[in-house]
Design a protein around this motif. Structure first.
Motif, PDB file in Angstrom:
ATOM      1  N   LEU A   1      39.829  -0.895  16.950  1.00  0.00           N
ATOM      2  CA  LEU A   1      38.637  -1.591  17.420  1.00  0.00           C
ATOM      3  C   LEU A   1      37.405  -0.852  16.913  1.00  0.00           C
ATOM      4  CD1 LEU A   1      38.977  -2.646  21.175  1.00  0.00           C
ATOM      5  CD2 LEU A   1      38.874  -4.115  19.161  1.00  0.00           C
ATOM      6  N   ALA A   2      36.407  -1.584  16.456  1.00  0.00           N
ATOM      7  CA  ALA A   2      35.173  -0.971  15.984  1.00  0.00           C
ATOM      8  C   ALA A   2      34.002  -1.876  16.343  1.00  0.00           C
ATOM      9  CB  ALA A   2      35.237  -0.755  14.475  1.00  0.00           C
ATOM     10  N   SER A   3      32.819  -1.308  16.356  1.00  0.00           N
ATOM     11  CA  SER A   3      31.640  -2.093  16.747  1.00  0.00           C
ATOM     12  C   SER A   3      30.624  -2.112  15.620  1.00  0.00           C
ATOM     13  CB  SER A   3      31.003  -1.490  18.007  1.00  0.00           C
ATOM     14  OG  SER A   3      30.446  -0.215  17.724  1.00  0.00           O
ATOM     15  N   GLY A   4      29.703  -3.092  15.716  1.00  0.00           N
ATOM     16  CA  GLY A   4      28.539  -3.125  14.840  1.00  0.00           C
ATOM     17  C   GLY A   4      28.838  -3.265  13.362  1.00  0.00           C
TER      18      GLY A   4
ATOM     19  N   ARG B   1      52.186  -8.366  25.156  1.00  0.00           N
ATOM     20  CA  ARG B   1      53.014  -7.383  24.444  1.00  0.00           C
ATOM     21  C   ARG B   1      52.535  -5.962  24.743  1.00  0.00           C
ATOM     22  NH1 ARG B   1      52.788  -9.363  18.346  1.00  0.00           N
ATOM     23  NH2 ARG B   1      54.624  -8.012  18.142  1.00  0.00           N
ATOM     24  N   ARG B   2      53.426  -4.989  24.472  1.00  0.00           N
ATOM     25  CA  ARG B   2      53.013  -3.587  24.585  1.00  0.00           C
ATOM     26  C   ARG B   2      52.058  -3.290  23.435  1.00  0.00           C
ATOM     27  NH1 ARG B   2      55.959   0.641  23.854  1.00  0.00           N
ATOM     28  NH2 ARG B   2      57.214  -0.379  22.257  1.00  0.00           N
ATOM     29  N   ALA B   3      50.883  -2.754  23.760  1.00  0.00           N
ATOM     30  CA  ALA B   3      49.869  -2.584  22.721  1.00  0.00           C
ATOM     31  C   ALA B   3      49.130  -1.269  22.900  1.00  0.00           C
ATOM     32  CB  ALA B   3      48.878  -3.745  22.740  1.00  0.00           C
ATOM     33  N   THR B   4      48.803  -0.636  21.781  1.00  0.00           N
ATOM     34  CA  THR B   4      47.911   0.516  21.752  1.00  0.00           C
ATOM     35  C   THR B   4      46.695   0.139  20.920  1.00  0.00           C
ATOM     36  OG1 THR B   4      49.714   2.118  21.934  1.00  0.00           O
ATOM     37  CG2 THR B   4      47.618   2.918  21.056  1.00  0.00           C
ATOM     38  N   VAL B   5      45.530   0.190  21.523  1.00  0.00           N
ATOM     39  CA  VAL B   5      44.289  -0.160  20.848  1.00  0.00           C
ATOM     40  C   VAL B   5      43.514   1.137  20.614  1.00  0.00           C
ATOM     41  CG1 VAL B   5      42.167  -1.490  20.961  1.00  0.00           C
ATOM     42  CG2 VAL B   5      44.266  -2.403  21.983  1.00  0.00           C
ATOM     43  N   LEU B   6      43.250   1.439  19.345  1.00  0.00           N
ATOM     44  CA  LEU B   6      42.576   2.678  18.959  1.00  0.00           C
ATOM     45  C   LEU B   6      41.117   2.362  18.672  1.00  0.00           C
ATOM     46  CD1 LEU B   6      45.365   3.926  16.528  1.00  0.00           C
ATOM     47  CD2 LEU B   6      44.991   4.664  18.885  1.00  0.00           C
ATOM     48  N   ALA B   7      40.225   2.882  19.504  1.00  0.00           N
ATOM     49  CA  ALA B   7      38.798   2.600  19.378  1.00  0.00           C
ATOM     50  C   ALA B   7      38.144   3.632  18.459  1.00  0.00           C
ATOM     51  CB  ALA B   7      38.132   2.618  20.745  1.00  0.00           C
TER      52      ALA B   7
ATOM     53  N   GLY C   1      25.100   0.425  21.954  1.00  0.00           N
ATOM     54  CA  GLY C   1      25.797  -0.430  22.908  1.00  0.00           C
ATOM     55  C   GLY C   1      27.303  -0.279  22.950  1.00  0.00           C
ATOM     56  N   GLU C   2      27.848   0.617  22.164  1.00  0.00           N
ATOM     57  CA  GLU C   2      29.309   0.706  22.071  1.00  0.00           C
ATOM     58  C   GLU C   2      29.979   1.150  23.372  1.00  0.00           C
ATOM     59  OE1 GLU C   2      31.609   2.077  18.336  1.00  0.00           O
ATOM     60  OE2 GLU C   2      31.541   3.839  19.640  1.00  0.00           O
ATOM     61  N   PRO C   3      29.478   2.168  24.091  1.00  0.00           N
ATOM     62  CA  PRO C   3      30.164   2.587  25.325  1.00  0.00           C
ATOM     63  C   PRO C   3      30.325   1.444  26.331  1.00  0.00           C
ATOM     64  CG  PRO C   3      28.578   4.252  24.656  1.00  0.00           C
ATOM     65  CD  PRO C   3      28.346   3.065  23.773  1.00  0.00           C
TER      66      PRO C   3
ATOM     67  N   VAL D   1      42.121  -4.369  12.039  1.00  0.00           N
ATOM     68  CA  VAL D   1      40.875  -3.733  12.469  1.00  0.00           C
ATOM     69  C   VAL D   1      40.000  -4.842  13.043  1.00  0.00           C
ATOM     70  CG1 VAL D   1      38.896  -2.328  11.817  1.00  0.00           C
ATOM     71  CG2 VAL D   1      41.079  -2.041  10.610  1.00  0.00           C
ATOM     72  N   TRP D   2      39.790  -4.811  14.362  1.00  0.00           N
ATOM     73  CA  TRP D   2      39.060  -5.879  15.039  1.00  0.00           C
ATOM     74  C   TRP D   2      37.664  -5.419  15.451  1.00  0.00           C
ATOM     75  CZ3 TRP D   2      43.968  -6.373  18.437  1.00  0.00           C
ATOM     76  CH2 TRP D   2      44.899  -7.228  17.801  1.00  0.00           C
ATOM     77  N   ASP D   3      36.715  -6.305  15.326  1.00  0.00           N
ATOM     78  CA  ASP D   3      35.388  -6.039  15.864  1.00  0.00           C
ATOM     79  C   ASP D   3      35.433  -6.165  17.386  1.00  0.00           C
ATOM     80  OD1 ASP D   3      32.312  -5.883  15.186  1.00  0.00           O
ATOM     81  OD2 ASP D   3      32.564  -7.402  16.755  1.00  0.00           O
ATOM     82  N   LEU D   4      34.690  -5.344  18.076  1.00  0.00           N
ATOM     83  CA  LEU D   4      34.746  -5.331  19.542  1.00  0.00           C
ATOM     84  C   LEU D   4      34.395  -6.682  20.145  1.00  0.00           C
ATOM     85  CD1 LEU D   4      33.420  -1.857  20.733  1.00  0.00           C
ATOM     86  CD2 LEU D   4      35.302  -3.148  21.752  1.00  0.00           C
ATOM     87  N   LEU D   5      33.376  -7.351  19.630  1.00  0.00           N
ATOM     88  CA  LEU D   5      33.014  -8.653  20.190  1.00  0.00           C
ATOM     89  C   LEU D   5      34.052  -9.719  19.850  1.00  0.00           C
ATOM     90  CD1 LEU D   5      29.142  -8.773  19.656  1.00  0.00           C
ATOM     91  CD2 LEU D   5      30.414  -8.281  21.749  1.00  0.00           C
TER      92      LEU D   5
END
Length: 613
Positions: free
Chosen positions: A215-218, A259-265, A273-275, A242-246
């Motif tokens: 996950l990434a922002s901006g 599903r079982r998932a691990t999301v790496l930010a 605004g990321e936090p 690689v997904w955008d946060l929004l």
């Protein structure tokens, strides 16, 4: 848990390599950026990340017209005098060369590569020379050409630094001074080392869930594609998205929810605004199935890529060791040619492909001199034999197989030239059969010493010796040091080890349902299948009979002192199920071992050079 030492060494050296890349002088930009309609940037594989980064820095930070373009866009032979071109490619792979077919057709060209006048394949070096002659400026990518492993670590990080430096140079040429493009190499190197050390504080099973994703922002996620490629190539698995946060609130979240998932930010200290966005994302997840793990970076802006890449590299190396993944022998090795070496369509400008593997016996001496100057400085010395192979295979069986292996080796190792296979070997165990020709140990040892010394004196820098006849194996094992002394300053790789080769044979034949006893150690299904594929007319179909070795039988006791005493017809195995369709698979499995040993030796030498630098 065993670490891949070569990859670990490359990762340890990455901070110093980034400092070198950030400090190296750059050539003058061969175009005025304000005069260009656009600066097009391209790259393949991990180099595509450098192209995206440079285009982002030029367009979003410096305000210049720039965009990243995939290599496939150049299949039609497009060049436009209104545009400038930047090409990233560590080793100048065939597909990266697509963009360089008409260097003079652009407003200006910059090529970022580790290929030099003495390093790289013959075709890559030729492409480099043509590009320079046509006016391209070449930026050296430090660290050399990474080979021997599917995963690349040093090049991607050095490429990030070079992209920043090049962006600053192009912006300066356009009269744009942008502090955000400046690098602080010492600070970056220290942050990279902290990122690698942070791995110890993260869970060991980050990539074990049903779904792993970044996950990434901006808009940062658009620059982080190589992180996903690192996971995919390192763990031999589909790259995580690689997904955008929004955007995560839409399809991605629904796809992983059950599903079982691990999301790496991929968190950044200065990301606006990321936090708060991450807190909202965490509330969406179900703690029974989902984990949200932060991978923090402290460097400003796009420089966070240095930390995130280093951190993900270290995580992947840990997972490689835990899973026992062999990065030197990855699935599909050598099978990527149809897309890795794309030719330009008919009607478009021609692309110079890698030339066919040359055979020394077919060259004239000026042609060999040109090949040596172009980087073909590895000589392959295959050993065969003239010995009985049962009632169904000819005396030249081992020699023909040795020739076929050498040709396959040179097709995969573009810097190699093959010698004719030596048709005589140590075959005393077959002397009970008429027609077998055998050399004494000291004769073959002296003969090879003279051959290798001649090759080294003629300009070859790396000599590869292997045998398709098992009776030579002990000689290869015992005499390497003597041959190395005779051939200095060339380096020698001697491939030996019958037990590991026998395991390769057993694995390859098992895929076709052939038992090891039938596959055989001499003139059985495996060698007969290979001969059917190479020279079917030479096989006396139906003449061979089954002589399977007893399970666990000692090969030395079967063959020595006289094979005829234990196998009166000269066969150890069962040739009856042989099929020509298996020949390529058997030869490829055998060649895998030869190429892996060669690249391992070459990488040891290269790694020592990097460490000294």
């Amino acid at each position: 848990m065993t670490a891949d030492r070569l990859l670990a060494a490359r990762l340890r050296g990455a901070p110093a390599l980034v400092r070198r890349a950030a400090a190296q002088p750059l050539p003058a930009v061969p175009f005025l950026p304000r005069a260009a309609r656009a600066v097009l940037v391209t790259g393949v594989g991990s180099s595509a990340a450098h192209a995206r980064l440079l285009a982002h820095l030029l367009a979003e930070v410096a305000g210049l017209p720039a965009r990243a373009v995939p290599a496939g866009a150049f299949l039609a032979g497009r060049a436009d005098r209104r545009d400038a071109l930047v090409v990233f490619s560590q080793g100048l792979s065939p597909n990266a060369r697509l963009a360089l077919h008409d260097v003079a057709g652009w407003l200006g060209v910059v090529l970022v590569t580790a290929v030099t006048g003495r390093r790289g394949s013959a075709a890559a070096r030729a492409t480099l020379a043509r590009a320079r002659t046509a006016g391209a400026r070449v930026v050296a990518l430090p660290g050399g050409i990474e080979s021997g492993r599917l995963l690349r670590l040093a090049g991607p990080l050095a490429g990030y630094a070079t992209a920043h430096r090049l962006a600053a140079a192009i912006a300066a040429a356009a009269g744009v001074e942008q502090p955000a493009l400046r690098l602080a190499p010492t600070r970056i190197a220290a942050a990279m080392r902290r990122a690698a050390a942070a791995v110890a504080r993260l869970p060991a099973d980050l990539f074990d869930a049903d779904v792993s994703a970044f996950l990434a922002s901006g808009g940062y996620g658009a620059l982080a594609g190589n992180l996903a490629l690192t996971v995919g190539e390192g763990l031999l698995a589909p790259p995580p998205p690689v997904w955008d946060l929004l955007d995560f609130a839409h399809g991605p979240f629904q796809a992983l929810f059950a599903r079982r998932a691990t999301v790496l930010a991929l968190t950044r200290r200065d990301a606006a605004g990321e936090p708060e966005l991450l807190r909202r994302a965490a509330r969406m997840l179900d703690r029974r199935r989902h984990r949200l793990v932060a991978l923090p970076a402290t460097l400003p802006g796009t420089q966070a890529l240095f930390e995130h890449q280093m951190l993900v590299d270290a995580l992947v190396l840990r997972a490689i060791a835990a899973r026992g993944i062999d990065q030197a022998r990855w699935p599909g090795h050598g099978r990527d040619g149809p897309l890795y070496r794309v030719a330009r369509p008919a009607g478009a400008a021609a692309v110079v492909a890698d030339p066919p593997p040359p055979a020394l016996a077919e060259l004239a001496w000026p042609e060999l001199r040109a090949a040596l100057r172009a980087g073909r400085t590895t000589a392959v010395v295959p050993l065969g034999a003239t010995e009985q192979h049962g009632p169904h295979l000819p005396f030249a069986t081992d020699t023909w197989i040795a020739d076929a292996l050498a040709e396959r080796f040179c097709a995969r190792v573009p810097e190699a030239v093959r010698l004719p296979a030596l048709p005589f070997g140590c075959s005393a165990e077959h002397a009970g059969f008429p027609g077998t020709v055998t050399l004494r140990w000291r004769t073959l040892r002296a003969l090879l010493a003279d051959v290798l010394a001649s090759l080294a004196g003629g300009g070859f820098r790396h000599l590869v010796v292997f045998s398709a006849h098992g009776g030579n194996d002990a000689l290869l094992r015992e005499e390497r040091a003597a041959w190395q002394a005779a051939a200095r300053p060339a380096r020698i790789t001697v491939v030996h080890g019958l037990p590991r080769l026998a395991r390769r044979w057993a694995q390859a034949s098992a895929r076709f349902g052939i038992a090891p006893a039938a596959s055989g150690q001499h003139a059985g299904e495996l060698e007969t299948s290979i001969l059917l594929g190479l020279r079917a007319a030479a096989v006396r179909v139906g003449a061979g009979r089954a002589r399977p070795a007893a399970p666990g039988a000692d090969a030395h006791a079967l063959f020595y002192p006289d094979l005829r005493a234990t196998a009166p017809d000269g066969v150890v195995g069962d040739p009856r199920p042989a099929a020509a369709a298996r020949a390529a698979a058997y030869l490829d499995a055998w060649c895998d071992l030869l190429v892996a040993d060669y690249r391992r030796a070459k990488n040891r030498h290269t790694t020592k050079g990097i460490q000294k630098a």
